[in-house]
Design a protein around this motif. Sequence first.
Motif, PDB file in Angstrom:
ATOM      1  N   TYR A 267       0.866  -1.193   0.000  1.00 30.45           N
ATOM      2  CA  TYR A 267       0.000   0.000   0.000  1.00 30.45           C
ATOM      3  C   TYR A 267       0.896   1.234   0.000  1.00 30.45           C
ATOM      4  CZ  TYR A 267      -4.204   2.681   1.225  1.00 30.45           C
ATOM      5  OH  TYR A 267      -5.265   3.563   1.216  1.00 30.45           O
ATOM      6  N   GLY A 268       1.789   1.243  -0.989  1.00 30.93           N
ATOM      7  CA  GLY A 268       2.677   2.393  -1.153  1.00 30.93           C
ATOM      8  C   GLY A 268       2.195   3.236  -2.326  1.00 30.93           C
TER       9      GLY A 268
ATOM     10  N   GLY B 258       0.056   0.982  -4.658  1.00 26.91           N
ATOM     11  CA  GLY B 258      -1.154   0.503  -3.976  1.00 26.91           C
ATOM     12  C   GLY B 258      -2.193   1.614  -3.855  1.00 26.91           C
TER      13      GLY B 258
ATOM     14  N   ILE C  58      -2.476  -4.253   2.821  1.00 30.77           N
ATOM     15  CA  ILE C  58      -1.401  -4.828   3.630  1.00 30.77           C
ATOM     16  C   ILE C  58      -0.105  -4.058   3.396  1.00 30.77           C
ATOM     17  CG2 ILE C  58       0.034  -6.901   3.919  1.00 30.77           C
ATOM     18  CD1 ILE C  58      -2.815  -7.161   5.009  1.00 30.77           C
ATOM     19  N   ASP C  59       0.514  -3.656   4.483  1.00 36.37           N
ATOM     20  CA  ASP C  59       1.854  -3.077   4.417  1.00 36.37           C
ATOM     21  C   ASP C  59       2.779  -3.931   5.274  1.00 36.37           C
ATOM     22  OD1 ASP C  59       2.630  -1.187   2.665  1.00 36.37           O
ATOM     23  OD2 ASP C  59       1.713   0.485   3.696  1.00 36.37           O
TER      24      ASP C  59
ATOM     25  N   PHE D 227       1.649  -5.109  -5.227  1.00 36.81           N
ATOM     26  CA  PHE D 227       2.725  -4.161  -5.596  1.00 36.81           C
ATOM     27  C   PHE D 227       3.443  -3.859  -4.291  1.00 36.81           C
ATOM     28  CE2 PHE D 227       2.285  -2.613 -10.028  1.00 36.81           C
ATOM     29  CZ  PHE D 227       1.117  -3.251 -10.389  1.00 36.81           C
ATOM     30  N   SER D 228       4.346  -4.773  -3.906  1.00 38.16           N
ATOM     31  CA  SER D 228       5.005  -4.664  -2.604  1.00 38.16           C
ATOM     32  C   SER D 228       6.502  -4.447  -2.809  1.00 38.16           C
ATOM     33  CB  SER D 228       4.673  -5.894  -1.754  1.00 38.16           C
ATOM     34  OG  SER D 228       5.048  -7.086  -2.426  1.00 38.16           O
ATOM     35  N   ILE D 229       7.308  -5.297  -2.220  1.00 40.23           N
ATOM     36  CA  ILE D 229       8.770  -5.155  -2.353  1.00 40.23           C
ATOM     37  C   ILE D 229       9.357  -6.518  -2.737  1.00 40.23           C
ATOM     38  CG2 ILE D 229       8.965  -3.174  -0.777  1.00 40.23           C
ATOM     39  CD1 ILE D 229       9.846  -5.107   1.431  1.00 40.23           C
TER      40      ILE D 229
ATOM     41  N   ASN E   8       3.665 -13.271  -0.680  1.00 43.47           N
ATOM     42  CA  ASN E   8       2.308 -12.761  -0.914  1.00 43.47           C
ATOM     43  C   ASN E   8       1.597 -13.573  -1.999  1.00 43.47           C
ATOM     44  OD1 ASN E   8       2.360 -10.673   0.964  1.00 43.47           O
ATOM     45  ND2 ASN E   8       3.129  -9.156  -0.482  1.00 43.47           N
TER      46      ASN E   8
ATOM     47  N   GLY F  82       2.710  -6.993  -9.703  1.00 39.14           N
ATOM     48  CA  GLY F  82       3.516  -6.027 -10.450  1.00 39.14           C
ATOM     49  C   GLY F  82       4.853  -5.781  -9.802  1.00 39.14           C
TER      50      GLY F  82
ATOM     51  N   ALA G 166       3.488  -9.120 -14.502  1.00 42.86           N
ATOM     52  CA  ALA G 166       3.962  -8.291 -15.613  1.00 42.86           C
ATOM     53  C   ALA G 166       4.943  -7.280 -15.052  1.00 42.86           C
ATOM     54  CB  ALA G 166       2.797  -7.576 -16.298  1.00 42.86           C
TER      55      ALA G 166
ATOM     56  N   TYR H 277       2.437  -2.898 -16.378  1.00 45.20           N
ATOM     57  CA  TYR H 277       1.013  -3.099 -16.701  1.00 45.20           C
ATOM     58  C   TYR H 277       0.453  -2.016 -17.613  1.00 45.20           C
ATOM     59  CZ  TYR H 277       0.506  -7.079 -13.635  1.00 45.20           C
ATOM     60  OH  TYR H 277       0.620  -8.338 -13.102  1.00 45.20           O
TER      61      TYR H 277
ATOM     62  N   LYS I 119      13.421   3.619  -5.729  1.00 49.87           N
ATOM     63  CA  LYS I 119      13.328   2.284  -6.346  1.00 49.87           C
ATOM     64  C   LYS I 119      14.376   1.338  -5.767  1.00 49.87           C
ATOM     65  CE  LYS I 119      12.668  -0.063 -10.765  1.00 49.87           C
ATOM     66  NZ  LYS I 119      11.597  -0.886 -10.180  1.00 49.87           N
TER      67      LYS I 119
ATOM     68  N   PHE J 123       0.148   2.439 -15.207  1.00 49.36           N
ATOM     69  CA  PHE J 123       0.503   1.158 -14.557  1.00 49.36           C
ATOM     70  C   PHE J 123      -0.690   0.648 -13.739  1.00 49.36           C
ATOM     71  CE2 PHE J 123       4.693   3.641 -13.703  1.00 49.36           C
ATOM     72  CZ  PHE J 123       5.185   3.401 -14.970  1.00 49.36           C
TER      73      PHE J 123
HETATM   74  N1  NDP Z   1       4.569  -3.793 -12.988  1.00 51.30           N
HETATM   75  C1  NDP Z   1       4.320  -2.481 -13.025  1.00 51.30           C
HETATM   76  O1  NDP Z   1       3.584  -1.967 -13.893  1.00 51.30           O
HETATM   77  C2  NDP Z   1       4.926  -1.623 -11.975  1.00 51.30           C
HETATM   78  C3  NDP Z   1       5.682  -2.188 -10.998  1.00 51.30           C
HETATM   79  N2  NDP Z   1       6.138  -1.459  -9.949  1.00 51.30           N
HETATM   80  C4  NDP Z   1       6.784  -2.204  -8.897  1.00 51.30           C
HETATM   81  O2  NDP Z   1       5.864  -2.326  -7.827  1.00 51.30           O
HETATM   82  C5  NDP Z   1       6.542  -2.367  -6.584  1.00 51.30           C
HETATM   83  C6  NDP Z   1       5.970  -1.306  -5.649  1.00 51.30           C
HETATM   84  O3  NDP Z   1       6.212  -0.041  -6.191  1.00 51.30           O
HETATM   85  P1  NDP Z   1       5.812   1.285  -5.386  1.00 51.30           P
HETATM   86  O4  NDP Z   1       4.392   1.230  -4.974  1.00 51.30           O
HETATM   87  O5  NDP Z   1       6.306   2.401  -6.203  1.00 51.30           O
HETATM   88  O6  NDP Z   1       6.745   1.113  -4.085  1.00 51.30           O
HETATM   89  P2  NDP Z   1       6.461   1.656  -2.602  1.00 51.30           P
HETATM   90  O7  NDP Z   1       7.751   1.512  -1.859  1.00 51.30           O
HETATM   91  O8  NDP Z   1       5.822   2.992  -2.664  1.00 51.30           O
HETATM   92  O9  NDP Z   1       5.387   0.616  -2.031  1.00 51.30           O
HETATM   93  C7  NDP Z   1       5.720  -0.682  -1.619  1.00 51.30           C
HETATM   94  C8  NDP Z   1       4.938  -0.948  -0.381  1.00 51.30           C
HETATM   95  O10 NDP Z   1       5.076  -2.306   0.020  1.00 51.30           O
HETATM   96  C9  NDP Z   1       5.099  -2.295   1.428  1.00 51.30           C
HETATM   97  N3  NDP Z   1       5.530  -3.542   2.023  1.00 51.30           N
HETATM   98  C10 NDP Z   1       6.667  -3.828   2.688  1.00 51.30           C
HETATM   99  N4  NDP Z   1       6.623  -5.094   3.154  1.00 51.30           N
HETATM  100  C11 NDP Z   1       5.439  -5.614   2.777  1.00 51.30           C
HETATM  101  C12 NDP Z   1       4.800  -6.857   2.969  1.00 51.30           C
HETATM  102  N5  NDP Z   1       5.381  -7.853   3.693  1.00 51.30           N
HETATM  103  N6  NDP Z   1       3.580  -7.071   2.420  1.00 51.30           N
HETATM  104  C13 NDP Z   1       2.983  -6.089   1.730  1.00 51.30           C
HETATM  105  N7  NDP Z   1       3.521  -4.867   1.543  1.00 51.30           N
HETATM  106  C14 NDP Z   1       4.739  -4.635   2.055  1.00 51.30           C
HETATM  107  C15 NDP Z   1       5.968  -1.103   1.746  1.00 51.30           C
HETATM  108  O11 NDP Z   1       5.819  -0.682   3.099  1.00 51.30           O
HETATM  109  P3  NDP Z   1       7.030   0.153   3.777  1.00 51.30           P
HETATM  110  O12 NDP Z   1       7.159   1.416   3.005  1.00 51.30           O
HETATM  111  O13 NDP Z   1       6.508   0.349   5.163  1.00 51.30           O
HETATM  112  O14 NDP Z   1       8.238  -0.719   3.670  1.00 51.30           O
HETATM  113  C16 NDP Z   1       5.400  -0.085   0.771  1.00 51.30           C
HETATM  114  O15 NDP Z   1       4.281   0.603   1.309  1.00 51.30           O
HETATM  115  C17 NDP Z   1       8.028  -2.223  -6.936  1.00 51.30           C
HETATM  116  O16 NDP Z   1       8.613  -3.499  -7.015  1.00 51.30           O
HETATM  117  C18 NDP Z   1       8.020  -1.567  -8.316  1.00 51.30           C
HETATM  118  O17 NDP Z   1       9.165  -1.868  -9.058  1.00 51.30           O
HETATM  119  C19 NDP Z   1       5.893  -0.124  -9.847  1.00 51.30           C
HETATM  120  C20 NDP Z   1       5.169   0.512 -10.814  1.00 51.30           C
HETATM  121  C21 NDP Z   1       4.630  -0.178 -11.976  1.00 51.30           C
END
Ligand code: NDP
Length: 234
Positions: A8-9, A12, A30-31, A48-50, A57, A71, A96, A99, A135, A207
């Motif tokens: 939920y970054g 999300g 979920i974060d 869309f996590s890490i 997940n 994603g 993907a 997206y 990133k 995306f």
């Molecule tokens: N395929 C596509 O079209 C695209 C892919 N992406 C990819 O998507 C991903 C997310 O991007 P983005 O939203 O910009 O990144 P962000 O860092 O903004 O969001 C990622 C979120 O995941 C959270 N997180 C950490 N641990 C967990 C967990 N165990 N379960 C669920 N969530 C968790 C993070 O929390 P916290 O900050 O507290 O660590 C954060 O809020 C990246 O891998 C990016 O490369 C991005 C854009 C387009």
Amino acid sequence: MKIALLGYGKMGKTIEQIAINRGHEIVLTIDKNDSDYDISQADVAIDFSIPTVAFNNISKCLNNNVPVISGTTGWLDHYDEAVALCKEKNGAFIYASNYSLGVNIFFELNKTLAKMMSTLKQYNISMEEIHHTQKLDAPSGTAISLAEDVIAQNANYKGWKLDEGDETTIPIVAKRIEDVPGTHTVAYDSEVDTINIEHIAHNRQGFALGAVVAAEWIIGKAGVFTMNDVLNIG
Ligand SMILES: NC(=O)C1=CN([C@@H]2O[C@H](COP(=O)(O)OP(=O)(O)OC[C@H]3O[C@@H](n4cnc5c(N)ncnc54)[C@H](OP(=O)(O)O)[C@@H]3O)[C@@H](O)[C@H]2O)C=CC1
Ligand SMILES: O=C(O)C1=N[C@H](C(=O)O)C[C@H](O)C1
């Protein structure tokens, strides 16, 4: 459609807005501090996590018969395991690297150009991706997809490498500049000219819309799919 957002970054939250505008309900967000969550209330999950948590997940969704759209980039060393689990559970799964409709058109353009250039040895290929400074992975998932698509079309190239290349290795330069949503360039250089193709994302809406469209599309299906299936291109 009841959607769970795993991550939920930046993405999300953008997906949440688009999903609500399209009439969907977010039933779970979920974060990182919530690892013990109940996914079963969702019709579909969008991850869309890490990189370090994406596979967990995805596995959780597949083990609970919830279709999953991922994603997250930078976790693909576990991709084959995700495919195997999806088949074992008769589940539904899409990964993907990008997206957006625009990038998926760009992927097709890249394949066509790569095929045309495959017999023209006077051109050297290079790739560049530019993203925001938060990133976590490099090169981007999209750049890896672009490189792998070139390698599939052009027998002269055997692999890719961050920053440096040689006759058989595609160099991918990754730059990090504040607030850039995502820019990808594929360049062919000869002594007399350069051919560039480029995709520039102006924001994250493309995306996010693509991920919601993929989530709508996957309901009721079983299998491992790609955005080419969703968009009916390629
Ligand atoms: N395929 C596509 O079209 C695209 C892919 N992406 C990819 O998507 C991903 C997310 O991007 P983005 O939203 O910009 O990144 P962000 O860092 O903004 O969001 C990622 C979120 O995941 C959270 N997180 C950490 N641990 C967990 C967990 N165990 N379960 C669920 N969530 C968790 C993070 O929390 P916290 O900050 O507290 O660590 C954060 O809020 C990246 O891998 C990016 O490369 C991005 C854009 C387009
Ligand atoms: O992290 C990002 O922001 C993005 N990641 C994806 C990637 O790694 O290719 C897609 C998009 O470029 C934005």
